[in-house]
Enzyme design. Structure first.
Site, mmCIF file in Angstrom:
data_model
loop_
_atom_site.group_PDB
_atom_site.id
_atom_site.type_symbol
_atom_site.label_atom_id
_atom_site.label_comp_id
_atom_site.label_asym_id
_atom_site.label_seq_id
_atom_site.Cartn_x
_atom_site.Cartn_y
_atom_site.Cartn_z
ATOM 1 N N LYS A 79 -2.351 6.595 2.594
ATOM 2 C CA LYS A 79 -1.961 6.579 1.181
ATOM 3 C C LYS A 79 -3.086 5.944 0.365
ATOM 4 C CE LYS A 79 1.243 4.697 -2.169
ATOM 5 N NZ LYS A 79 0.311 3.788 -2.866
ATOM 6 N N ASP A 133 -15.932 -1.123 6.969
ATOM 7 C CA ASP A 133 -17.157 -0.661 6.311
ATOM 8 C C ASP A 133 -18.229 -1.757 6.282
ATOM 9 O OD1 ASP A 133 -16.016 1.789 5.892
ATOM 10 O OD2 ASP A 133 -15.353 1.346 3.855
ATOM 11 N N SER A 175 -1.805 1.878 2.234
ATOM 12 C CA SER A 175 -2.225 1.473 0.900
ATOM 13 C C SER A 175 -3.088 0.219 0.883
ATOM 14 C CB SER A 175 -0.944 1.256 0.076
ATOM 15 O OG SER A 175 -1.054 1.921 -1.114
#
Lengths: 52, 615
Positions: free
Chosen positions: B489, B475, B464
């Site tokens: 999740k 990224d 999460s």
């Protein structure tokens, strides 16, 4: 050939260095947490890749 | 970004509910029906999935509830399960009409079967001398097994279970009489714990069978579980500052927390046993021997500044020693064990002594209540980590590992703010609601608090908010993600206080509801796939059995458009390739790493092995 590669890898990783007094100074060698040890070794590599 | 109470993946340990009474009859209270109706309404109208509680879902909920009670298929008979079919298509209608009868009718059968099994184990099996020369085996995972059709069949299953446990004890060096005594004590404890189950427990299991049919992270939290959840999020509680544990019939103090009155008084020590609790200076002592731990904790906890008196058996004199009364004043206790921590590792690098910093972060905590009250110093992950990073910088570290292993998530705003310490500015995560509206949550601060080398360490249980942080760092090419693929999740929950909708004298719980899905700045969901590390370390936990993919009701993976963001030049593909090459070199030549890989392989095989030979 394999011996040469092993020696090169060990030198690059710098994992067998001792202090001037001859005592081990690399805390990573005795680290029981293998995951953290690998993370730190990779961080050490990253430090040299970026700034070394 | 707005500070809504968005929660992304804090895992709670289920700890049970109310006061134990062996003679208690399991029956629904009127408030349960009210909670069930409100929950079904909220799920139908506000859950991300936009599905309705209907006959089809009713059938799935029934299966889920039966499985929750008897996951190993070692208690119910096939005839019991068949009889439960009378509720197969009616749970939806009954729930809407405030009727939770199926929960209790099914549980009564389970209660009977459980007691039958414990009776058989304690009167027959624990006293048996097993013949270990017989070539036979037992399969602990009975998910795909059929239900037993007779008590004799169940007896045979249980004979193998107990034989398997007896064999383990034998291999550990126990003598036959010690094996019998150990098994007897073990199953007496199980039976006792079971006898302390209450109607609230039954209702909780049933409601979670309903909520988790929508998705695995939508949960009903009883009033007590809700308190625990808030404690975990804020890393603080109001009490005496002692960690307790149930041991036989006693409540034992296992740890004294710094800062609490238990420590300040100097009158309480680890291993002391609490036998009674009283409120205020004159309240009557209530005997708590034989009580469930959570009920003892409920008596001891209370508002800051109030007095609680304990009758303890000091560890130095033991259970036969004289009891002592201790007067303590409750205070706000910080649960610092769960907070971020730092460490510096010395490392020989290119012939010079280098320092590497490690920050361990067990969860993305945030004291939401203190924040809402306007406390400028509310407990915050980002504030704590910023301080630690500042200290590491002052100590001159060459790089930092952010250790997110076993970090199950927490506050979404904290995940965004924490990422902001390491990037200049820009989007961190995108969230989509059930109406397909997409919001981009961004770091607006142009300052980079730490710009040095960064490794994010993950494992299968990094979930999460951890995945938001690790995904954004990857990224942006700001750091290198190392470890196992993460949990997968990619959903966001909000917590609804059901008392807003229910007027009742009885306390009501909360609903943790999945209402958004989050996406990386690249547009990819983390559902199921998680964050794939740049450098993969050996893993014993495969996605089929561990993580989001192991949950049948989990939301699917998908992708939305990418947000506009500027990658850094810190870690490009060439650098990652070189690091991978070094790692592969080490796989071949580093004895420690080779040993670790070998041990992990064995562990993986053992985890996936479902055949226990009992000869």
């Amino acid at each position: 050939m394999a011996d040469a590669e092993e020696k090169k890898a060990a030198e690059k990783l710098d994992t067998k260095v001792t202090s001037k007094e001859g005592l081990p100074v690399n805390e990573l060698q005795n680290m029981k947490d293998e995951y953290l040890r690998e993370g730190l070794l990779i961080l050490g590599e990253l430090v040299t890749k970026r700034f070394g | 970004m707005s500070r809504s109470f968005a929660v992304v993946g804090v895992f709670l340990v289920w700890v049970g509910l109310a006061v134990a009474q062996d003679s208690e009859q399991f029956k629904p209270k009127p408030v349960f029906g009210k909670e069930a109706r409100v929950i079904s309404y909220v799920l139908d109208n506000n859950h991300y999935r936009k599905i309705k509680l209907n006959d089809s879902l009713s059938a799935a909920i029934l299966v889920r509830y039966i499985t929750e009670l008897d996951n190993s298929k070692t208690y119910f008979l096939a005839s019991d399960v068949k009889s439960f079919d009378r509720y197969k298509y009616s749970i939806d209608d009954l729930t809407r009409n405030e009727n939770v009868t199926p929960a209790f009718e099914i549980y009564k059968v389970y209660d009977q079967r459980y007691k039958e099994r414990m009776n058989y184990v304690l009167t027959t099996l624990v006293n048996q001398n097993f013949d270990y020369s017989i070539d036979e085996y037992y399969e602990p995972n009975r998910e795909k097994a059929t239900w037993a059709t007779s008590k004799e069949e169940l007896n045979e299953i249980w004979r193998k279970i107990i034989k398997s446990q007896a064999l383990s004890l034998k291999l550990a060096g126990k003598k036959p009489d010690e094996i019998t005594e150990t098994l007897k004590t073990r199953y007496q404890r199980f039976a006792k714990t079971f006898s302390q189950f209450t109607s609230e427990d039954v209702f909780g299991i049933y409601m979670n069978s309903i909520t988790e049919a929508y998705d695995p992270h939508t949960n009903y939290m009883s009033p007590k579980q809700s308190d625990l959840f808030k404690q975990q999020m804020s890393l603080s509680l109001e009490g005496i500052g002692a960690q307790l544990q149930s041991e036989n019939d006693y409540t034992k103090i296992v740890r004294i927390l710094p800062g609490g009155d238990a420590q300040k008084s100097g009158k309480v020590n680890e291993n002391d046993l609490i036998i009674a609790v009283a409120q205020g200076k004159d309240g009557e002592m209530v005997d708590v021997v034989g009580w469930r731990l959570d009920d003892v904790v409920k008596l001891i906890k209370g508002p800051k500044g109030t007095v609680v008196r304990l009758m303890i058996l000091p560890a130095k004199t033991g259970v036969n020693g004289p009891a002592q009364e201790v007067v303590l004043v409750r205070d706000k206790i910080k649960l610092e064990d769960q907070a971020a921590k730092k460490e510096v590792i010395n490392y020989q690098l290119n012939g010079r002594q280098a320092k590497l910093g490690v920050i361990s972060l067990p969860s993305f905590y945030m004291d939401y209540e203190a924040y809402q009250k306007g406390d400028p110093n509310y407990k915050s992950t980002t504030r704590d980590v910023k301080q630690l990073v500042g200290e590491l910088k002052a100590e001159g570290v060459d790089g930092i590992v952010m250790d997110l292993r076993n970090n199950g998530g927490g506050s979404l705003p904290e995940a965004v703010d924490l990422t902001g310490l390491f990037i200049k500015n820009g989007p961190v995560v995108q969230v989509k609601n059930s109406s397909s509206k997409i919001d981009v949550l961004a770091d607006d601060d142009k300052e980079i608090f730490y710009s040095g080398p960064l490794v994010v360490l993950t494992n299968r249980f990094s979930a999460s908010a951890s995945e938001i942080f690790a995904g954004a760092i990857q990224d942006y090419q700001r750091g290198v993600v190392v470890g196992e693929p993460t949990f997968g999740k990619g959903t966001v929950q909000t917590v609804l206080d059901l008392s807003r909708f229910i007027n009742d004298d009885e306390p009501v719980g909360d609903l943790k509801l999945t209402f958004q899905k989050f996406y990386r700045v690249t547009g990819s969901s983390t559902q199921h796939k998680g964050v794939s590390p740049d450098i993969s370390l050996p893993s014993a936990f495969d996605a089929e059995h561990f993580g989001e993919s192991a949950s049948p009701s989990a939301l699917p993976w998908d992708v939305i458009r990418a947000a506009s963001f500027q990658k850094t030049t810190d870690v490009n593909e060439r650098v990652v390739a070189a690091l991978n090459k070094s790692y592969q070199d080490r796989v071949r030549y580093d004895a420690n790493l080779k040993k670790f890989i070998s041990e992990t392989d064995i562990l993986r095989k053992n985890i996936n092995e479902n055949t226990h030979f009992i000869k």
